[in-house]
Design a protein around this motif. Sequence first.
Motif, PDB file in Angstrom:
ATOM      1  N   GLU A  51     -10.655   0.155  10.895  1.00  0.00           N
ATOM      2  CA  GLU A  51     -10.732  -0.583   9.792  1.00  0.00           C
ATOM      3  C   GLU A  51     -11.217   0.308   8.360  1.00  0.00           C
ATOM      4  OE1 GLU A  51     -13.974  -2.941   8.690  1.00  0.00           O
ATOM      5  OE2 GLU A  51     -13.050  -3.875   7.049  1.00  0.00           O
TER       6      GLU A  51
ATOM      7  N   GLN B 128      -8.449   3.535   1.993  1.00  0.00           N
ATOM      8  CA  GLN B 128      -7.314   3.561   0.914  1.00  0.00           C
ATOM      9  C   GLN B 128      -7.267   2.466   0.056  1.00  0.00           C
ATOM     10  OE1 GLN B 128      -3.742   2.820   3.908  1.00  0.00           O
ATOM     11  NE2 GLN B 128      -3.633   5.230   4.281  1.00  0.00           N
ATOM     12  N   THR B 129      -7.866   1.340   0.469  1.00  0.00           N
ATOM     13  CA  THR B 129      -7.939   0.292  -0.657  1.00  0.00           C
ATOM     14  C   THR B 129      -8.894   0.609  -1.614  1.00  0.00           C
ATOM     15  OG1 THR B 129      -9.455  -1.032   0.687  1.00  0.00           O
ATOM     16  CG2 THR B 129      -7.069  -1.723   0.746  1.00  0.00           C
TER      17      THR B 129
ATOM     18  N   CYS C  45      -5.499  -1.260  14.295  1.00  0.00           N
ATOM     19  CA  CYS C  45      -5.980  -1.120  12.988  1.00  0.00           C
ATOM     20  C   CYS C  45      -7.440  -1.641  12.576  1.00  0.00           C
ATOM     21  CB  CYS C  45      -5.055  -1.422  11.700  1.00  0.00           C
ATOM     22  SG  CYS C  45      -3.543  -0.483  11.939  1.00  0.00           S
TER      23      CYS C  45
ATOM     24  N   PHE D 166       0.677   5.365   7.093  1.00  0.00           N
ATOM     25  CA  PHE D 166      -0.300   5.121   8.180  1.00  0.00           C
ATOM     26  C   PHE D 166      -1.063   6.236   8.344  1.00  0.00           C
ATOM     27  CE2 PHE D 166      -1.835   4.384  12.261  1.00  0.00           C
ATOM     28  CZ  PHE D 166      -2.110   2.909  12.061  1.00  0.00           C
ATOM     29  N   PRO D 167      -2.268   6.204   8.045  1.00  0.00           N
ATOM     30  CA  PRO D 167      -3.319   7.204   8.290  1.00  0.00           C
ATOM     31  C   PRO D 167      -2.708   8.533   9.529  1.00  0.00           C
ATOM     32  CG  PRO D 167      -4.528   5.413   8.185  1.00  0.00           C
ATOM     33  CD  PRO D 167      -2.918   5.063   8.538  1.00  0.00           C
TER      34      PRO D 167
ATOM     35  N   ASN E 165       0.958  -1.283   0.112  1.00  0.00           N
ATOM     36  CA  ASN E 165      -0.026  -0.192  -0.003  1.00  0.00           C
ATOM     37  C   ASN E 165       0.906   1.282  -0.020  1.00  0.00           C
ATOM     38  OD1 ASN E 165      -1.718   2.217   0.979  1.00  0.00           O
ATOM     39  ND2 ASN E 165      -2.926   0.903   2.240  1.00  0.00           N
TER      40      ASN E 165
ATOM     41  N   TRP F 100      -3.226  -4.836   2.622  1.00  0.00           N
ATOM     42  CA  TRP F 100      -4.213  -4.029   3.136  1.00  0.00           C
ATOM     43  C   TRP F 100      -3.441  -2.742   3.896  1.00  0.00           C
ATOM     44  CZ3 TRP F 100      -6.231  -3.949   8.680  1.00  0.00           C
ATOM     45  CH2 TRP F 100      -7.394  -3.152   8.655  1.00  0.00           C
ATOM     46  N   GLY F 101      -2.267  -2.641   4.088  1.00  0.00           N
ATOM     47  CA  GLY F 101      -1.444  -1.396   4.560  1.00  0.00           C
ATOM     48  C   GLY F 101      -0.761  -1.663   5.579  1.00  0.00           C
ATOM     49  N   LEU F 102      -0.272  -3.025   5.771  1.00  0.00           N
ATOM     50  CA  LEU F 102       0.558  -3.207   7.075  1.00  0.00           C
ATOM     51  C   LEU F 102       1.449  -4.314   6.584  1.00  0.00           C
ATOM     52  CD1 LEU F 102      -2.325  -3.195   9.716  1.00  0.00           C
ATOM     53  CD2 LEU F 102      -0.710  -1.480   9.346  1.00  0.00           C
TER      54      LEU F 102
ATOM     55  N   PHE G  59      -8.279   2.266   6.500  1.00  0.00           N
ATOM     56  CA  PHE G  59      -7.672   1.137   5.621  1.00  0.00           C
ATOM     57  C   PHE G  59      -8.444   0.843   4.324  1.00  0.00           C
ATOM     58  CE2 PHE G  59      -5.444   1.432   9.644  1.00  0.00           C
ATOM     59  CZ  PHE G  59      -4.316   1.328   9.152  1.00  0.00           C
ATOM     60  N   THR G  60      -9.836   0.596   4.707  1.00  0.00           N
ATOM     61  CA  THR G  60     -10.907   0.286   3.712  1.00  0.00           C
ATOM     62  C   THR G  60     -10.839   1.400   2.504  1.00  0.00           C
ATOM     63  OG1 THR G  60     -11.787  -1.008   5.106  1.00  0.00           O
ATOM     64  CG2 THR G  60     -13.006  -0.528   3.031  1.00  0.00           C
TER      65      THR G  60
END
Length: 357
Positions: A261, A267-268, A257, A37-38, A33, A217-219, A264-265
């Motif tokens: 959620e 971002q995806t 996270c 991190f947000p 990703n 997913w970002g991690l 991250f959703t």
Amino acid sequence: MSAEQFIRSDVQASAAYPVADARGFIKLDAMENPFGFPAHLRTQLTEALNQVALNRYPRPAYEELKFKLRQTYSIAASSKIIVGNGSDELIDIISKAVAKDGASILAPEPGFVMYRGSAMQARVNYVAVPLNPVDFSLDMAAMRAAIEQHQPAVVYLAYPNNPTGNCFSNQDIEEILSIAPGLVVLDEAYQPFAIDTWMQRLEQYPNMIVMRTVSKWGLAGIRLGYMAGAASWMDQFEKLRPPYNVNVLTESVALFCLNHESAFTEQTEVLRGEREKMFNALSEMAQTRPGMHPFASSANFVLTRFPDSAATFAKLKADRILVKSVSAMHPSLHNCLRLTVGSPAENTALLASLANV
Ligand code: PMP
């Protein structure tokens, strides 16, 4: 005395997993990703991490983390969950568990390289069944024949598949679930970018496991994978999970996270939109370039064939953009590069560089 005397000859003949040095590059080679991190969650995360007892081993059963995964992804109560240090570790656990004399692990290829690597390390026979080279769908005649011949303990189906990006048809997967004599692992590493999942069908198929990771997913940095399935399989696999394999920092970040959620959703979702834009731009480019062809993807990368992938890779590299060449990985991937979908700015840079090849 020398190490060579004692180390297995197949290990000596193998190579370590190659990872390119990406310093100074736009990194579009590993399906990460691209968004950090947000920002609005950073302070809260730091506070959560300050509470972690670094002097203690993790609680070995990971109940809280598993509860949160079950709740977030609606995993049936009848399915057991195992967590791993990345899903790579879960693949290793499966290989070890089935490594009886004469056992086989089967996967379609081109596919994720760890299925083969892990089987080799556990000294399990590995059977590769070529996908249809035109659209990378399952060659069901070949799958039926190979399953019949080798009676595999495990069949891996990555859904979507890496490095081709497509999801195999439900009908084909259902047939494999019905004819496979052993376990079928649906590897949903790229599930955040796909529409469909098999997680809600676990109760229907006691010989199926669904495996996932938080990496895409970002991690990717925290290394956490998980798999869910029937107790008859999972209770055995659990015995091979190294104690404390998921560290307390990973556990804490993952819990945090999962409790946030939606960040991250979001971002995806952006990345799914970027994937469509990238695919459309590549398709348009291909209209005037014989030999170029992007393959439609349900993941966060677009496999693309170029007239000369080595020249294209070199041009991108000169422009400080790193992608993954998969051209030598399998005959059906000749001249193919795997392009990870990055941030809007990164994708613009990629397309600008490609326009000038
Ligand atoms: N399965 C597939 C299909 C993958 O492509 C990858 C990563 N490239 C993995 C599993 C491993 O993921 P992790 O980072 O959780 O080890």
